[in-house]
Design an enzyme around this catalytic site. Sequence first.
Site, PDB file in Angstrom:
ATOM      1  N   ASP A 191       0.792  -1.232   0.000  1.00 58.10           N
ATOM      2  CA  ASP A 191       0.000   0.000   0.000  1.00 58.10           C
ATOM      3  C   ASP A 191       0.828   1.290   0.000  1.00 58.10           C
ATOM      4  O   ASP A 191       1.794   1.412   0.758  1.00 58.10           O
ATOM      5  CB  ASP A 191      -0.881   0.062   1.252  1.00 58.10           C
ATOM      6  CG  ASP A 191      -1.772  -1.137   1.431  1.00 58.10           C
ATOM      7  OD1 ASP A 191      -1.770  -2.017   0.560  1.00 58.10           O
ATOM      8  OD2 ASP A 191      -2.462  -1.192   2.460  1.00 58.10           O
ATOM      9  N   GLU A 202     -10.669  -1.574   3.726  1.00 59.02           N
ATOM     10  CA  GLU A 202      -9.351  -1.057   4.070  1.00 59.02           C
ATOM     11  C   GLU A 202      -9.125   0.301   3.403  1.00 59.02           C
ATOM     12  O   GLU A 202      -9.851   0.705   2.506  1.00 59.02           O
ATOM     13  CB  GLU A 202      -8.250  -2.038   3.629  1.00 59.02           C
ATOM     14  CG  GLU A 202      -8.302  -3.370   4.358  1.00 59.02           C
ATOM     15  CD  GLU A 202      -7.134  -4.279   4.033  1.00 59.02           C
ATOM     16  OE1 GLU A 202      -6.562  -4.845   4.979  1.00 59.02           O
ATOM     17  OE2 GLU A 202      -6.790  -4.429   2.844  1.00 59.02           O
TER      18      GLU A 202
END
Length: 846
Positions: free
Chosen positions: A53, A233
């Site tokens: 990420d 998320e």
Amino acid sequence: MTRAPSAVARRWSAALLCAISCLATLAAAPASADTPEHRPAYHFSPANNWMNDPNGLVFHKGVYHLFFQHNPVGNVWGNMSWGHATSTDLVHWTEQPVAIPFDANEGVFSGSVVVDTGNTSGLGTAKNPPMVAMYTSAYTAASGREGIQAQSLAYSTDDGRTWTKYSGNPVIDIGSREFRDPKVFWYAPAKEWRMVAVIANEHKVLIWRSADLKSWTRLSEFGPRNATGGVWECPDLFPLTVEGVKGKKTVKWVMLVSLNPGGIAGGSGTQYFVGDFDGTTFTPDGPATYEPPTGRLLQGFEDGYSGWTPTGTAFGSAPASGSLPGQQTVSGYVGEHLANSFVDFDAAQGELTSPEFVVDQRYLNFLVGGGNHPAVPGATQGDPGGEVFTDFEDLDPTTHLPAGWSATGDFVGYGATSSGLPNHQGDKVLDTCVVPDKCDPAVGTFVSPEFTVTKGHVNLLVAGGDHPLGTSGPTVVELVSGGEVVASVTGNSSGEMDWRSLDARPALGKQARIVVRDEHSGGDWGHLMVDDIRFSDNAAGPRDTQTTVNLVVGGEVVRSATGSDSEALDWASWDLSDLRGRTAQIRIIDHSSGGWGHVLADQFMLASAPARNGTERADWVDYGRDNYAGVTFNGLPDDRRTSISWMSNWQYAGDVPTDPWRGQMTMPRQLSLVSTPDGPRLRQKAVHSVDKLADTRSRDHAKVRSLRSGETSTGLRATVARVDVSVDLGSAGEAGIVVRRSADGAVGTRIGVRRDGTLLVDRTRSGDTAFNRLFASVEQAPVTVHRGKATFTVYLDRSSVEVLAQRGEVSVTDLVFPPASATGIAAYAAGGKAASVDIRVTPLRR
């Protein structure tokens, strides 16, 4: 709710324990030989090791800062820290030293960075305000709080070069194992900070306020809504002006939410919501609840089971009133009651069967939730029998293995251990996650003594990594005879043990061995669990662990649906046009006692139109497989909004064939909102600095007319380029281009449009696809095809295609791994003759 350890939970606990002692010694197995042909030219990738990420995107003093999830010591997931890179134009990046490293007590998970210009935190000075990072502390066993996720601060007073963890950490701790991914921003109307973060497994975004970045107050929550097929998320919340609205300026707020699995193309994906934010609450546009098509209600469970027959114990004697004791909050059902088999937690099993009814409408719509355990053909209940070869209970005290067994690699000195895995037999299981402080990075084999094959099948219980032979880093059990692998089985990406069978008939009468092989060093179920190896004349079918809603006609199951490992019910719809006038029954089945071993159901309704589930109702940032966890930069001037995403998918991220790195980012994209008849929609385009790479002097062009079905070489070539395409379908049903095509046409990625309004990206023969069986895929996205004509733009790099269509309202992002020699571009048509395919190739300077 009780459930088996998830892949994520297992890799967190093992990898973060490794943080204590493995920093100097961890040496992950390479993905492959060095692969410069896959190194992106204008997408950021780390020089070495694992990346996922993007974190802490911030613009400060003319410099773009990209922080990212990073393993500083290996090219597999683990030891999560914040890597760091900087750029002045978003395409030329300089990798910096690790910004915020893991330590013995915590992994440093995703978060965000702000420049505290007013020094509200007191962590800098008025003249030298700090950069402040808020990240998720993922606590290890050494901390005494293993598995807890809380929000912590780190700060820098030298423009991001060095970082100090705040002594008062954590600053928000709600005692949750699923509370993560804080995105902080300045909310000017209140002159305060705001933060969004998720409770991942509850599909909720929490909104918080703070005056100083250290003391936080919870304001509200958003969700569940639309797609809930996996954990939520990496949220983001930001304002954009709606373009194309006449009259006064209209500002809307956009909420980004990534989820995994449950993406529109499978696995990881990112949805978005458009609405309003008043500083406290985000309110999305549109109705608060989805209203399905009206029809004839067969069962809503408001008056007991009303003629439906329960068997077993899972459904009790009456419908449930929402959640049962010990269960997470159940949502999405209608009225007061629903069928809920979470009786005795997940242990109970049973069925619930409707009376017979006549199919007199085209569709059967209903709500379903709970465990993702589909019906499997050939599945059986009960013990399959057979002659036990080993059950791993009677062990040598030195080797910890049954007599005659041996170990190689990291497994020397280790063997079977006591286990609590669902469905295992006895006390012990052979588990390749047995090496202390290693788990997934450990590789090697366990080998049985030789035996004579006297039965046609070797049946065994298996769980763990689904990495078959032929993929990179297999986790398999092999039957080996005469030095050859006769048969093999792999795991199920689960902690639930299930029966598998090795076909031993080719080796009957011969000597053979069982080899448990773990060559997978990644964190994506990079281990295997084995129990109860038996010899039998019959192959053991997989264990029947279904949690399903089935339609039964003439004694046969003709339709089946399951949940998505979620307590949020969602709509399912079956087209019954081929069953009109037939007599049918609905059967709700819970045959599972493992993790998510229950099913939820409600509102069975015959209707003339289909209900749409949350995935179908959602707006998607991208329709490809490789655009996840995207967030936007803080601190950009002129209200610009630029995003970067991780270009991968958790289904196969640990297997992608790149070395010495794994992971890359999407190109930076400028976001805007445009007015459409369906409301404001997100539009994306490459940032200006990407298009500035265009080498217009080397631009090339080809227009293929009267294109018959098949592929036609254009003579164009490209590896790193922008490719602009105009298609006139003529009489064809589909037409477009093939990029990164080999000279013999065996390799290539098809990108085209269909007459029905579909943009597609087909990477099934795009090059190396064998590293993971989920990689080869065909992506589809809705586009407008007007009178047979459509346009799209492909941003091509050495290992990716990013397709923007419909002026950027539609995006498809996919990884591809062709050989370096595959540089051709072809035009293609299918289902008729395309009038023309017009292709303009502009190389992008590296």
